[in-house]
Design a protein around this motif. Structure first.
Motif: not given
Ligand code: SF4
Length: 355
Positions: A101-115
């Protein structure tokens, strides 16, 4: 390319905004994991390091059950403690178990900066439209906020409903309707409509009801399975239940500096994760004359362990009882219920005695 069938572990009802984001913003399919049961926890515990905290184990169990239901891409949201590193560890364990399976790790983003989510979103759908994804992300964040507003109202009032089950039934209808929302406009209309209906539910609130504030760690507070459905148990006893901790407050209203100023005298530092909001909220509940505080955490949750001695100081200074729960895979529903009943009897007697 194989169609992405995305999943995210249960976390209260926040699967609904995540499903919205994945389907409407990224044109993928979404697989809702089966409801969490003892089997989920056992499955997660079996493949987890012994001393890791319960959220890790429940998440792992949910991932495996969702994979068996057809999911082939797993979303990890991250968090302010070691939760932020869980993604990598879950990925390793799941690969070692032989799942492809693939993993999509949104921990790498910042919720205050959607980009900052762009790279991870691209993994879900390389042909995605950034405008569409951003708009869906903003709507799903708004959805979180709407759900939290409704939740707060239900929590405060459910203990006093005249017809048993009125709030639960309407809440289930609201969640079902949320799943069909297509736009932000519809979401706002639906929520304001339901708020009117919730406010119209007949309640009989005593003049001076017992009030309990709940503080503690994210997942133990927000996932009812994790806390043995504690809020509904307390509501059944007829109390006002208050808690600050939810996703919108912790994402958008957490002001570290302001909180540190408020808890000066009790803690000089942010001890990580939810510990500071635990202390600040407990202090507010104490100052506002609540009848008791309940502290929830997973076994092994270091930031919340650090907050416990501070809560004891608040308890001593303001003469407010604090009930501590530390959950692990062995905690039983009956044990939790018995302690809650004893706590209820104690705060009721104190109130009647005018203390
Ligand atoms: S806050 Fe505590 S229980 Fe929650 S994930 Fe972090 S360490 Fe684990």
């Amino acid at each position: 390319m194989t169609t992405r069938k995305i999943t995210y572990p249960h976390f209260g009802n926040y699967c609904i905004p995540i499903e919205y984001l994945m389907t409407k913003g990224l044109d993928s399919q979404y697989v809702t994991p089966p409801p969490i049961t003892k089997k989920t926890l056992e499955l997660g515990s079996k493949h987890s390091p012994d001393y890791v905290c319960a959220p890790f184990k429940i998440h792992l169990g949910c991932y495996i059950e969702a994979i068996e239901k057809g999911a082939n891409a797993l979303v990890q949201l991250g968090g302010a403690c070691r939760l932020g590193y869980y993604g990598e560890l879950h990925e390793q364990i799941i690969k070692d178990l032989g799942y492809d399976v693939d993993f999509i790790n949104l921990a790498k983003g910042d919720y205050s900066k959607p980009q900052t989510f762009y790279a991870e979103f691209k993994k879900i759908n390389p042909e995605m439209s950034l405008t569409k994804a951003t708009s869906a992300l903003l709507t799903s964040l708004k959805m979180v906020e709407c759900m939290d507003t409704v939740d707060d109202f239900v929590r405060r009032n459910i203990g006093f409903e005249i017809i048993k089950g009125s709030f639960e039934d309407m809440y289930a209808d609201y969640l079902a309707a949320l799943k069909h929302v297509e736009s932000r406009k519809e979401l706002e209309y639906l929520t304001s409509n339901y708020m009117k209906r919730f406010k119209a539910i007949p309640v009989k609130t005593p003049k001076n009801p017992l009030k309990v504030g709940i503080v503690g760690e994210y997942y133990s507070i927000m996932e009812p399975f994790s806390n043995h459905n504690m809020e509904r148990e307390l509501a059944g006893m007829g109390m006002v239940i208050e808690r600050w901790m939810n996703i919108s407050n912790s994402l958008f209203h957490f002001q570290e500096k302001e909180m540190l100023t408020k808890i000066r005298g009790y803690s000089k530092y942010n001890m990580g994760a939810t510990s500071m909001s635990t202390i600040e909220r407990a202090l507010q509940f104490a100052k506002k004359g609540y009848d008791g505080i309940i502290h929830l955490k997973s076994f092994g949750c270091t930031p919340e362990m650090d907050a416990m001695p501070v809560l004891q100081n608040i308890s001593a200074d303001y003469k407010i009882p604090v009930l501590y729960f530390s959950f692990d895979s062995q905690t039983s529903d009956e044990g939790v219920k018995t302690r809650l009943e004893a706590f209820y009897d104690m705060i009721k007697m104190r109130k009647e005695a005018g203390r």
